[in-house]
Design a protein around this motif. Structure first.
Motif: not given
Length: 190
Positions: A128-136
């Motif tokens: 269970e992870e949080t991703f941001k920017g281009m990855a998201a």
């Protein structure tokens, strides 16, 4: 092994994919490897199982090409099995997206910049992870595929009408690509 990529118009791209179990796919690593080989052969950064004709909740991403802009993306290569986006937050931002199933069409798509997602990797380890920017963004695009959605669904009705002929041409195989594809409405013998 490179697999053909399913073109726009095929019903598998509109079907909500089903979850899979480890016992059903003991050799999931082989499929994941084949999907990466297929994606790299088409110069993509993501590929979902429905795009290779498999209606299962599996997608892969490799955001490494965006590492110059976002250094944390260097070596960002992951497989997502049975993914569920738990939360999307922040103010939507636009980016010109494309899709291997919809070649030669790129459009500005607005997505939230931060996601929290639950998934299994190819070793069936839960994350269970949080991703941001281009990855998201890449994850959201591929996640849409396992939900039966395409980036063109996010366009305005006017924009959709303006690209309708191009989409129909893609479905019929009237597009020039340098990777293997299957076209749902192509005439036999082409």
């Amino acid at each position: 092994m490179k697999m053909p990529i399913i073109a726009y118009g095929d019903p598998v791209l509109r079907k909500k994919a089903t979850a899979i179990e480890p016992a059903e796919y003991p050799h999931i690593q082989g499929l994941v490897n084949d999907m990466f080989e297929t994606m790299y052969g088409a110069r993509g950064v993501g590929l979902a199982a429905p795009q290779v004709g498999l209606s299962m909740r599996l997608f892969i991403v490799d955001a490494t090409p965006f590492g110059d802009d976002e250094p944390e993306l260097n070596d960002f290569k992951k497989a997502f099995i049975n993914a569920q986006i738990l939360e999307e937050t922040g103010e939507e931002w636009g980016f010109n997206e494309g899709c291997l199933s919809i070649p030669d069409i790129r459009e500005d798509v607005y997505r939230k910049p931060v996601i929290r997602i639950s998934y299994y990797d190819e070793n069936w380890k839960h994350h269970e992870e949080t991703f941001k920017g281009m990855a998201a963004r890449i994850i959201q695009h591929e996640y849409d595929h396992i939900e039966g959605k395409l980036f063109t669904d996010k366009l305005s009705p006017l924009r959709k009408r303006l690209i309708e002929k191009k989409l129909n041409d893609i479905s019929r195989g009237m597009v020039d690509v340098d990777y293997k594809m299957k076209f749902p409405a192509a005439k036999k013998g082409r």
